[in-house]
Design an enzyme around this catalytic site. Structure first.
Site, mmCIF file in Angstrom:
data_model
loop_
_atom_site.group_PDB
_atom_site.id
_atom_site.type_symbol
_atom_site.label_atom_id
_atom_site.label_comp_id
_atom_site.label_asym_id
_atom_site.label_seq_id
_atom_site.Cartn_x
_atom_site.Cartn_y
_atom_site.Cartn_z
ATOM 1 N N GLN A 128 1.622 -1.726 4.963
ATOM 2 C CA GLN A 128 1.034 -0.287 6.125
ATOM 3 C C GLN A 128 0.815 0.035 7.352
ATOM 4 O OE1 GLN A 128 -2.691 1.625 4.096
ATOM 5 N NE2 GLN A 128 -3.389 1.283 5.088
ATOM 6 N N GLY A 129 1.082 0.863 7.995
ATOM 7 C CA GLY A 129 0.824 1.525 9.506
ATOM 8 C C GLY A 129 0.069 2.189 9.848
ATOM 9 N N SER A 131 -3.797 1.759 10.923
ATOM 10 C CA SER A 131 -5.479 1.868 11.595
ATOM 11 C C SER A 131 -5.059 1.224 12.878
ATOM 12 C CB SER A 131 -6.065 0.417 10.997
ATOM 13 O OG SER A 131 -7.176 0.865 10.299
ATOM 14 N N SER A 163 -1.791 -5.529 7.059
ATOM 15 C CA SER A 163 -1.698 -6.896 6.014
ATOM 16 C C SER A 163 -0.203 -7.320 5.378
ATOM 17 C CB SER A 163 -2.606 -6.451 5.081
ATOM 18 O OG SER A 163 -3.522 -6.828 5.025
ATOM 19 N N GLU A 246 -5.706 3.735 -4.138
ATOM 20 C CA GLU A 246 -5.870 2.683 -3.576
ATOM 21 C C GLU A 246 -7.553 2.156 -4.509
ATOM 22 O OE1 GLU A 246 -6.893 0.289 0.189
ATOM 23 O OE2 GLU A 246 -7.172 2.549 0.497
ATOM 24 N N ASN A 370 -19.127 0.255 5.447
ATOM 25 C CA ASN A 370 -20.364 0.876 5.233
ATOM 26 C C ASN A 370 -20.807 2.036 6.058
ATOM 27 O OD1 ASN A 370 -20.086 -0.916 3.169
ATOM 28 N ND2 ASN A 370 -22.057 -1.836 3.212
#
Length: 392
Positions: A128-129, A131, A163, A246, A370
């Site tokens: 996944q690209g 961030s 990742s 997700e 968070n």
């Protein structure tokens, strides 16, 4: 809310459990219990292909595309039994859980035929690209650019925390394709092959010695003009659709992995006498209660069929499990004491519980910090005013 399973569903559980345990005690016993996503990567890819050959790779997909048309309950059961059997995490999680469902929802028939069979068979690994160094939780701030050059997109920019990019065949990329746009406007969702001169993948060493994450640099990288999912400038809608997948059935499998970790902490406490300490007993009980509450919350979330309303359980789940597991990692180290500070091997190799502590330090950061989760709960769940986004 459904808290139990029918006899037919329990029969399916037995079938899945028998098959998974047979593999982990047989041909793939060498990967059982692995927690690192980079360890024995080639064997893990072979495992992905083995799952595909036997119809267990993407059971929730339509059978037309390699799935089993599994019900939600069956998907939950398989995720639980997968973790219970000690099977290592999926190295093609991004392909199975994110890229595939996104293609099913937004892709053309031609794109489905092009990508889905490879993902289902374990022969096409995705990363996944999203961030970037300046666009993590604030995905709308991406600066990677793409422009059309004849019949190809040319991409320049940088992504981070990609990742398993080092073993992936394809990467989906959010890029800004309309000059001068800001925020969610002007973004396009592209699918790109990673093995090309314009893409440079550099590993990021983590605190636990692993290198699951990478920086990915795009310098004139290319992909065909028809590699976009959706329309030009429609990337934000596609990306939000992808992110909604997700928080799916994998949450119950995730909790089974948490169960395994907590059970190992309890066993360690009994072995070294910490279980006789009333303070440690209280902390272990608190961890047990938290895990059970998460299970009920996840079942409630997955049972929700009224998608017209904001699901409060879905909004709170990420911050709940991330905070709980961070505390679990601290409990693990407190139970182990000085023993937990000594690696098993001569190299930087940690056993399960020290590795849990090190890895869980990032749980409250990745996938939405968070702080960002609290904003979502306040704004979307409670209807409070939006946080000031700055003054120009």
């Amino acid at each position: 809310m459904k808290l139990g399973f029918t006899q037919a569903e329990e029969d399916f559980r037995q079938e899945a459990s028998d098959w998974l345990n047979a593999q982990m005690q047989g041909e793939f016993s060498d990967i059982r219990g692995i927690t690192s996503l980079t360890e024995k990567a080639e064997r893990r890819i072979e495992w992905e292909q083995h799952l595909g050959e036997h119809g267990w790779s993407c059971i929730g997909w339509p059978s037309k595309w390699g799935g089993r048309d599994a019900t939600l309950a069956q998907q939950v059961i398989f995720a639980e039994e997968y973790a219970r059997a000690g099977v290592p995490g999926r190295v093609n999680h991004i392909g199975i859980e994110l890229a595939g469902p996104t293609l099913l929802a937004f892709g053309t028939e031609e794109q489905k035929q092009r990508f889905l069979p490879g993902i289902a068979s374990g022969k096409t690994i995705f990363c996944q690209g999203f961030s970037e160094p300046g666009a993590g939780s604030d995905l709308a701030s991406v600066r990677t650019k793409a422009r059309l050059d004849g019949d190809e997109w040319v991409v320049d920019g940088q992504k981070i925390w990609t990742s398993l990019a080092q073993i992936s065949d394809w990467i989906f990329v959010i890029a800004r394709t309309e000059e001068g746009t800001k925020g969610p406007k002007g973004l396009t969702f592209l699918m790109m092959e990673t093995d090309q001169p314009g893409i440079d993948i550099r590993p990021i060493e983590q605190i636990n010695g692993d290198a699951e994450f990478n920086e990915t640099f795009f310098d004139g990288a290319r992909c065909p003009a028809d590699s976009l999912i959706g329309a030009v400038g429609d990337g934000w809608r596609v990306a939000m659709g992808l992110l909604s997948f997700e928080r799916g059935v994998s949450t119950l499998g995730q909790q089974m992995a948490f169960r395994n970790e907590l059970d190992e902490i309890v066993a360690a406490a009994k072995a070294n006498g910490k279980a006789n300490d009333p303070i440690f007993r209280q902390r272990l009980a608190k961890a047990e209660i938290g895990l059970r509450l998460m299970r009920y919350g996840a079942l409630r979330m997955l049972s929700n069929t009224d998608h017209s309303k904001v699901d409060g359980a879905a909004l709170t789940y990420k911050i709940q499990w991330a905070s709980w597991r961070r505390d679990l990692g601290e409990l693990a180290m407190d139970v182990l004491g000085q023993e937990g500070e000594i690696a098993d091997g001569t190299e930087y190799e940690w056993s399960t519980l020290p590795n849990l502590f090190l890895y869980s330090r990032a749980d409250t950061i990745y996938g939405g910090t968070n702080q960002i989760q609290r904003n979502l709960i306040a704004e979307r769940g409670l209807g409070m005013p939006r946080e000031p986004r700055g003054v120009k």
